[in-house]
Design an enzyme around this catalytic site. Structure first.
Site, mmCIF file in Angstrom:
data_model
loop_
_atom_site.group_PDB
_atom_site.id
_atom_site.type_symbol
_atom_site.label_atom_id
_atom_site.label_comp_id
_atom_site.label_asym_id
_atom_site.label_seq_id
_atom_site.Cartn_x
_atom_site.Cartn_y
_atom_site.Cartn_z
ATOM 1 N N SER A 198 3.469 21.973 -32.199
ATOM 2 C CA SER A 198 2.217 22.397 -32.398
ATOM 3 C C SER A 198 2.055 22.948 -33.705
ATOM 4 C CB SER A 198 1.878 23.631 -31.317
ATOM 5 O OG SER A 198 0.489 24.093 -31.703
ATOM 6 N N HIS A 200 -0.670 24.868 -35.082
ATOM 7 C CA HIS A 200 -0.863 26.349 -35.568
ATOM 8 C C HIS A 200 0.134 27.349 -35.502
ATOM 9 C CE1 HIS A 200 -1.233 28.636 -31.508
ATOM 10 N NE2 HIS A 200 -1.468 27.419 -31.103
ATOM 11 N N THR A 236 -11.063 9.053 -30.716
ATOM 12 C CA THR A 236 -11.315 8.811 -31.729
ATOM 13 C C THR A 236 -10.109 9.575 -32.908
ATOM 14 O OG1 THR A 236 -13.507 8.253 -31.910
ATOM 15 C CG2 THR A 236 -12.701 8.634 -34.287
ATOM 16 N N CYS A 320 -0.661 33.152 -23.934
ATOM 17 C CA CYS A 320 -1.492 32.405 -22.938
ATOM 18 C C CYS A 320 -1.574 33.070 -21.790
ATOM 19 C CB CYS A 320 -0.560 30.964 -22.623
ATOM 20 S SG CYS A 320 -0.923 29.768 -23.877
#
Length: 380
Positions: A198, A200, A236, A320
């Site tokens: 990831s 970030h 996309t 989380c």
């Protein structure tokens, strides 16, 4: 503000932001389009893919761009399970996985898969022997995180990978979100089929990430659509996000983590001198940036808010799970008493932090912990 919650997210590096803005402006075409702006965007996208592949020592066609760790983990776990379900329906994981793996496994149980959750030792580390003990001819997937996001405990993924060479029908997924760039890991030597990263968490951007999918691993896509990313991840392609992620990975793998380790070691040694603190992060078998501690008799969320008032940002468990009232699932699996697990906070550093900030943090703890203990005793 002194920010010690880098395991939850990091401040984006300015050069990554610059790359994103420039790429968004210059290469805005749809990479799937046949016209020049589209082909130009596609070339730029593939350049980013190639850069990441070289840095990860895999081939470019083994890099799948995603929106981050949660998507990468779900794509790996659910995608592999569904593809290989005719070969077997048994999955092996651990009781200390990030929710994006743990809950994905729970979802697969609802689909009829059988999941074994291997318990860690008191140090928060699972044993390879315990994983091998539950392997069967029906086991199609083993998924084990590299670094635990709450305690920083390093799991023996290379050893597990070597063991799994004896089980060629089984695919091996590693959640490397917390360990990437902090703890060395050779994907090929560890016999890893699928690996999640990831952006970030690495001073990159939210919404960026990738999944390494080795050529021998097959997946059923989570999304239906135009078949982008080699048919694995429709939608996309986000060229600017890919470019920013490539920049993030380059910066991360150049970063020196010794300063982080020095700060964490000093914090550990200092807190060990204070009897009211209990350290849950294993000594000598943890990532350099995470320290998980409890203060006897003080709820973790109370300490987090007290520290925030003094300008220090830490967290309780993983971001989380931090808004849930239940004690840490990871600490409970390690055998930590519920009251002590409810008192835990996670300190997570980055190279942007300084030893001076660590010293100020200890001074602040020495002030507010007695105050919180006094208030607690007054309420009794």
């Amino acid at each position: 503000m002194i920010y010690f919650d880098n395991s939850a997210t990091t401040m984006p590096d300015q050069s990554v932001l610059d790359t994103f803005i420039k790429a968004s402006t210059r290469f805005f075409g749809n990479p799937s389009s046949l016209h020049f702006p589209g082909m130009e965007a596609e070339r730029f996208l593939e350049r980013a893919r190639n850069q990441i592949a070289v840095l990860c020592q895999v081939s470019a066609d083994e890099i799948i761009f995603t929106s981050g760790g949660t998507e990468s983990n779900n794509l790996a776990v659910k995608g592999a399970a569904r593809f290989y379900q005719n070969r077997g329906r048994h999955i092996v994981t651990t009781a200390i996985e990030h929710p994006s793996v743990f809950e994905a496994c729970r979802d697969l149980e609802e689909e009829g898969f059988r999941v074994t959750y291997v318990q860690p030792g008191q140090n928060g580390v699972v044993k390879t022997a315990d994983i091998e003990r539950v392997m069967t001819d029906d086991t199609i997937l083993v998924t084990v995180m590299h670094v635990n996001n709450e305690t920083g405990a390093i799991q023996p993924v290379e050893e597990i990978g070597r063991m799994l060479k004896s089980y060629p029908q089984t695919r091996f997924h590693v959640d490397a979100v917390q360990g990437f760039g902090k703890v060395p890991l050779n994907i090929k030597k560890a016999n890893i089929d699928l690996l999640s990263v990831s952006g970030h968490k690495l001073h990159g951007l939210k919404g960026t990430g990738f999944l390494v999918k080795r050529s021998r691993a097959e997946l059923v896509p989570l999304l239906s659509g135009g078949g982008q990313e080699k048919g694995i991840r429709s939608g996309t392609e986000h060229t600017a996000a890919a470019a920013a992620l490539a920049k993030t990975v380059r910066l991360t793998l150049k970063e020196e983590v010794s300063s982080i380790q020095k700060m964490t070691n000093w914090l550990r040694q200092t807190l060990e001198l204070r009897p009211e603190f209990v350290i849950h992060t294993p000594d000598g078998q943890a990532a350099p940036h995470i320290l998980n501690v409890s203060v006897n008799g003080v709820k973790g969320e109370v300490l987090v808010h007290a520290l925030e008032k003094k300008g220090f940002i830490v967290s309780t468990t993983s971001a989380c799970s931090s808004k849930q009232t239940k004690p840490s699932r990871t600490l409970m699996a390690m055998g930590v008493h519920q009251d002590l697990a409810s008192s835990a906070i996670r300190i997570s550093l980055s190279s942007r932090n300084t030893m001076e900030e660590a010293e100020q943090f200890i001074e602040t703890l020495d002030t507010i912990v007695p105050q919180l203990a006094k208030k607690r005793n007054e309420r009794k």
